[in-house]
Design an enzyme around this catalytic site. Structure first.
Site, PDB file in Angstrom:
ATOM      1  CB  SER A 111      -4.352   0.431   6.396  1.00 50.50           C
ATOM      2  OG  SER A 111      -4.246   1.383   5.364  1.00 50.50           O
ATOM      3  CG  HIS A 112      -8.065   0.744   3.845  1.00 49.43           C
ATOM      4  ND1 HIS A 112      -6.847   0.113   3.865  1.00 49.43           N
ATOM      5  CD2 HIS A 112      -8.909  -0.057   3.150  1.00 49.43           C
ATOM      6  CE1 HIS A 112      -6.950  -1.031   3.193  1.00 49.43           C
ATOM      7  NE2 HIS A 112      -8.183  -1.155   2.759  1.00 49.43           N
ATOM      8  CG  ASP A 275      -5.290   5.532   5.253  1.00 53.04           C
ATOM      9  OD1 ASP A 275      -4.465   6.446   5.426  1.00 53.04           O
ATOM     10  OD2 ASP A 275      -4.964   4.333   5.181  1.00 53.04           O
ATOM     11  CG  ASP A 277      -1.993   3.658   8.138  1.00 54.84           C
ATOM     12  OD1 ASP A 277      -2.833   3.928   7.257  1.00 54.84           O
ATOM     13  OD2 ASP A 277      -1.007   2.931   7.920  1.00 54.84           O
ATOM     14  CG  ASP A 279      -0.834   4.136   4.510  1.00 51.10           C
ATOM     15  OD1 ASP A 279      -2.076   4.304   4.497  1.00 51.10           O
ATOM     16  OD2 ASP A 279      -0.305   3.010   4.599  1.00 51.10           O
ATOM     17  NE  ARG A 280      -4.740   2.176   1.871  1.00 59.43           N
ATOM     18  CZ  ARG A 280      -5.172   1.143   1.180  1.00 59.43           C
ATOM     19  NH1 ARG A 280      -6.143   1.285   0.307  1.00 59.43           N
ATOM     20  NH2 ARG A 280      -4.645  -0.062   1.352  1.00 59.43           N
ATOM     21  CB  SER A 363      -5.220   0.688  -3.102  1.00 59.99           C
ATOM     22  OG  SER A 363      -3.836   0.539  -2.844  1.00 59.99           O
ATOM     23  CE  LYS A 374      -0.761   2.373   1.273  1.00 59.37           C
ATOM     24  NZ  LYS A 374       0.013   1.128   1.337  1.00 59.37           N
TER      25      LYS A 374
END
Length: 537
Positions: A111-112, A275, A277, A279-280, A363, A374
């Site tokens: 992720s991030h 981010d 991947d 999703d954010r 987040s 997300k």
């Protein structure tokens, strides 16, 4: 040879978003193989099944995908759908799982978290609904890692994943697909693309920082290609194995370059970032940062401006640490509000049952029932749709929202890689005193209530305990303490602070009291040697 003897490897317990470790740990002989075999074994095998596989392009992504393909073939899978060059954003992977009715998917991402040979790597299994595996599935995967004695892997050459179309490995078909095309079509079915095109045609300027991560190709294709944003609106748009040496976390600290542009002279009308991947998201207007909690509330309040949500919302869900701003919108709309533990998998049952339409976490994660993850670029397009419909600025939308609903002042303090012993002493110390805290005063604030959050899933009746410590103070302020499952070293403590005002709408000092009280109550200085966080969002 397809069967390889192995033995259990300690520490392969998935966290809130799969298994995350340092990249070199995943590169150790048998480490990835053990976990992938445990996934297949925990879902009653891979024989005859179809899976989606892809990742965010971080270091070791390409090699890991080749291993997974050879293992899927050796385990009898019929077909694997993989993004070209191994790339798939997490929401795009979720969509492909749902679109193709597959038996799930394996997503490679941390992720991030930073990427590179000395940074982080991750892997998670998503179930056929497109969402992260529920706790029962991850528990079964972990249990299998503790007893595994062999894994299956085909001895075959690597496949060329740059070529679109079908190929084969053993008896298994590998379908290499454009990672953007189906996702772009999904976005076009949700939003008013004509209105957004008109917005850009009228001179509206945007800066989207892809942070050298996976959303670069998606944002370039959709924002600049389909919607007509000026060339160069997407920056840092080429995915890099180490994210350009940066930290692909869309917040004001790690996306400082974007913040500087948006707070400076001649700022664009709208700024956003995503981010590692995809999703954010982070949303910024000219001179106006939008917190993720507020973003969720604003999108919910304006949802009927978007074609896909024109009929209204079934309900709204938020993670427990997320501010109560969305609760006020749900009350005004007369729809249900659900408070869940942190982790997107907890929204899955609510979405599948049709109880909620929009959900989000503080987040920087927001999403809806279009996928079961997300979705960063979805949130950006949602904001653009709202701006096109309302014909006003981000700052004006925020001011109007707070005037209507009041303002939930909110911040998150991250204490990263804190010494595990001290961090756990801090958390355990507060937990042991929860029953005694009401009535006690700290830094001039009196505790009114305290508990440890447990979630009873209204759909399947399951209970998830130990989901964070909550402390309320007289006057309505709230603090939440929990450890994060997304780091790979030490322990990250997250401290969430919230205060509400119905009429004071521009004074962040309203959080000073609850911050001082929480530092004193929990003993941050005593246990981890500091009260100043590494990151404030």
């Amino acid at each position: 040879m397809t069967h390889h003897a192995t033995q259990p490897i300690d520490g392969q317990k998935p966290g809130t978003s799969g298994l995350r470790k340092k990249t070199r740990v995943f590169m150790e002989p048998g480490y990835l193989e053990n976990f992938v075999q445990a996934i297949f074994d925990a879902i009653d095998g891979a024989a005859g099944k179809t899976f989606v596989v892809g990742g965010d392009g971080r270091y070791f992504n390409a090699e890991a995908i080749q291993t997974i393909l050879k293992m899927a073939s050796a385990n009898g899978a019929a077909r694997v759908i993989v993004g070209q060059n191994g790339l798939l954003s997490t929401p795009a992977a979720s969509h492909l799982i749902r679109l193709n009715g597959t038996d799930g998917g394996i997503i490679l991402s941390a992720s991030h978290n930073p990427g590179g040979p000395d940074e982080d790597f991750g892997i998670k299994f998503n179930t056929p609904n497109g969402g992260p595996a529920a706790e029962g599935v991850t528990a079964a995967i972990f249990e299998r890692t503790t007893t595994i004695d062999s894994y299956r892997k085909l001895d075959a050459p690597d496949l060329d994943l740059s070529a679109l179309g079908d190929a084969s490995i053993g008896d298994m078909v590998v379908s290499v697909v454009d990672p953007v095309a189906d996702y772009s079509a999904l976005m076009a079915s949700i939003f008013d693309f004509d209105a957004i095109r008109s917005l850009f045609a009228g001179g509206f300027r945007i800066r989207f920082d892809a942070m050298h991560a996976v959303t670069g190709p998606y944002a370039t294709a959709i924002l600049e290609g389909t919607l007509g944003a000026p060339a160069g609106s997407v920056v840092n748009g080429t995915p890099s194995p180490d994210f350009g040496g940066g930290h692909p976390d869309p917040n004001p600290v790690w996306a400082k370059d974007l913040m500087d542009v948006m707070m400076g002279d001649n700022a664009p009308d709208f700024g956003a970032a995503s981010d590692g991947d995809g999703d954010r998201n982070m949303i910024v207007g000219r001179g106006a940062y939008v917190s993720p909690s507020d973003s969720l509330a604003v999108l919910a309040a304006n949802a009927t401006l978007v074609p896909a949500y024109a009929g209204g919302l079934a309900g709204i869900a938020r993670s427990m640490p997320t501010s109560g701003a969305a609760d006020r919108v749900a009350e005004a709309l007369g729809v249900g509000i659900y408070e869940t533990p942190t982790g997107w998998k907890f929204f899955g049952n609510l979405l599948d049952a049709g109880r909620v339409t929009i959900c989000g976490e503080e987040s920087a994660g927001t999403g809806s029932d279009h996928v079961r993850e997300k979705d960063g670029l979805w949130a950006v397009l949602f904001w653009l749709n709202v701006l096109a419909a309302r014909k006003t600025s981000v700052a004006e939308i925020m001011a109007d929202h707070w005037k209507t609903y009041g303002r939930n002042y909110y911040t998150r303090l991250d204490y990263e890689a804190a010494p595990t012993e001290g961090a756990m002493a801090l958390i355990d110390g507060v937990r042991a005193r929860l029953g005694d805290l009401p009535g006690q005063s700290f830094a001039g604030m009196t505790v009114s209530q305290a508990d440890e959050f447990a979630y009873d899933d209204p759909v399947d009746g399951s209970t998830s305990a130990g989901q964070g410590l909550r402390i309320w103070f007289e006057g309505g302020a709230r603090a939440v303490l929990r450890t994060s499952g997304t780091g790979t070293e030490g322990t990250t403590i997250r401290c969430y602070l919230e205060a509400f005002s119905a009429d004071v709408l521009d004074d962040m000092t309203l959080l000073d009291g609850v911050r001082a009280a929480t530092m004193e109550l929990a003993g941050f200085q005593t246990h981890i040697g500091r009260t100043d966080p590494d990151v404030t969002t």
